[in-house]
Design an enzyme around this catalytic site. Structure first.
Site, PDB file in Angstrom:
ATOM      1  N   TYR A  42      40.513  43.158  37.409  1.00  0.00           N
ATOM      2  CA  TYR A  42      41.390  42.026  37.091  1.00  0.00           C
ATOM      3  C   TYR A  42      42.551  42.575  36.270  1.00  0.00           C
ATOM      4  CZ  TYR A  42      42.605  37.294  35.372  1.00  0.00           C
ATOM      5  OH  TYR A  42      43.234  36.109  35.068  1.00  0.00           O
ATOM      6  N   VAL A  75      43.684  36.312  45.426  1.00  0.00           N
ATOM      7  CA  VAL A  75      42.895  35.544  44.467  1.00  0.00           C
ATOM      8  C   VAL A  75      43.771  34.382  44.024  1.00  0.00           C
ATOM      9  CG1 VAL A  75      41.680  35.533  42.262  1.00  0.00           C
ATOM     10  CG2 VAL A  75      41.611  37.569  43.716  1.00  0.00           C
ATOM     11  N   LYS A 101      42.995  43.206  41.640  1.00  0.00           N
ATOM     12  CA  LYS A 101      43.715  41.934  41.612  1.00  0.00           C
ATOM     13  C   LYS A 101      45.018  42.194  40.862  1.00  0.00           C
ATOM     14  CE  LYS A 101      43.775  37.238  39.844  1.00  0.00           C
ATOM     15  NZ  LYS A 101      43.284  36.325  38.785  1.00  0.00           N
TER      16      LYS A 101
END
Length: 298
Positions: free
Chosen positions: A135, A205, A163
């Protein structure tokens, strides 16, 4: 190792008015997402109010998501901790709860430097064989997994996906130039999905997919097919609402949007409070305008 692609909504955790986890409403929303063609789901992301949930609540949410997904799509869990010890422990637990992958945040309590960031992700990868999505949101968390850091992580096979949420559209190309297809690259912000798709990202995402799953899957697929003129038409309708995904109050904004579109509970857990006044009216007007435009498009 897993190869993820497609739209992976960052699922909001549905709550009751008094702040308790509403598992039935959460499962209903996950079923709605899967029925509309998403490629996977991520529970307990930032949008899922991860940091405000107890371990018992996290277990119940992961197990409930796995139950309703029933193998149709992979179920990932956010992993957001302060210490490496806690992160490793919970990575193993989340696998036992049924998670098929992890979206791993940087340490929530400290802005790690290059060496510390590498050790953080390597340490978590050593705790379980679950595939990991990094992330990377330096705007919110102050830690940027740069290509230089990823170069030091390229030999860790459990790390399969990034991501990308720096807001710098050049980053996707820089990663492809440096690593080829070593990592899957997912767009991590809704209002950069068409731009990111043009540069070759293979996943998204998404926050607003909670609100409009069919339309977001359609948008992603149009981009994947390089039908960009059609994609832009839909993108122009959705982008004002997509901007809600990059605000500090994205949880409240997206939950309110879900409530408006399909009646999901909008409640959040303190310190987040329900929206009031002009701010609430702004979100309502933005979402309702998109609803009207989408209805006229059909």
């Amino acid at each position: 190792m897993a190869i993820w692609k497609g739209v992976f909504p960052a699922v909001t955790t549905k709550l009751t008015h008094d702040g308790k986890v509403d598992l039935k409403a959460t499962q209903n929303s996950i079923e709605r997402l899967i029925s509309n063609g998403v490629g996977g789901i991520i529970v307990l992301p930032m949008l899922g109010e991860n940091a405000s949930m107890s371990l018992q609540e996290r277990e119940s949410i992961i197990r409930a998501a796995v139950e309703v997904a029933a193998g149709r799509v992979p179920v990932l869990s956010g992993l957001a901790e302060i210490t490496l010890e806690a992160a490793k422990k919970n990575a193993l637990l989340y696998k036992q709860f049924g998670a098929q992958g992890l979206m791993v945040f940087p340490s929530l309590g400290y802005k790690t430097d290059h060496r510390e960031t590498v050790e953080w992700y390597k340490g978590i990868a050593s705790a379980t064989d679950l595939p990991i999505m990094i992330y990377n949101n330096p705007i919110a968390y102050g830690v940027d997994c740069t290509p230089a850091i990823l170069k030091d992580l390229a030999g860790t096979p459990e790390i399969v996906c990034i991501k990308e949420e720096t807001g710098d559209i050049r980053r996707a190309t820089d990663m492809y130039v440096e690593f080829g297809d070593r990592f899957s690259i997912f767009c991590g912000v809704d209002d950069l999905i068409v731009e990111s798709s043009a540069l070759g990202v293979t996943g998204w995402v998404s926050g607003m997919t909670n609100v409009w799953p069919a339309e977001c899957v359609e948008l992603f697929n149009l981009c994947a097919q390089e039908r960009f003129s059609e994609a832009r038409e839909l993108y122009h309708i959705l982008t004002p609402s997509f901007h809600l995904d990059v605000h500090v109050k994205l949880v409240q904004y997206i939950k309110l949007a879900e409530h408006l579109v399909y009646g999901a509970p909008e409640w959040t857990r303190a310190p987040r409070l329900s929206l009031v006044g002009q701010e609430r009216e702004y979100v309502i007007s933005t979402v309702c305008k998109a609803m009207e435009s989408l209805a006229a498009r059909k």
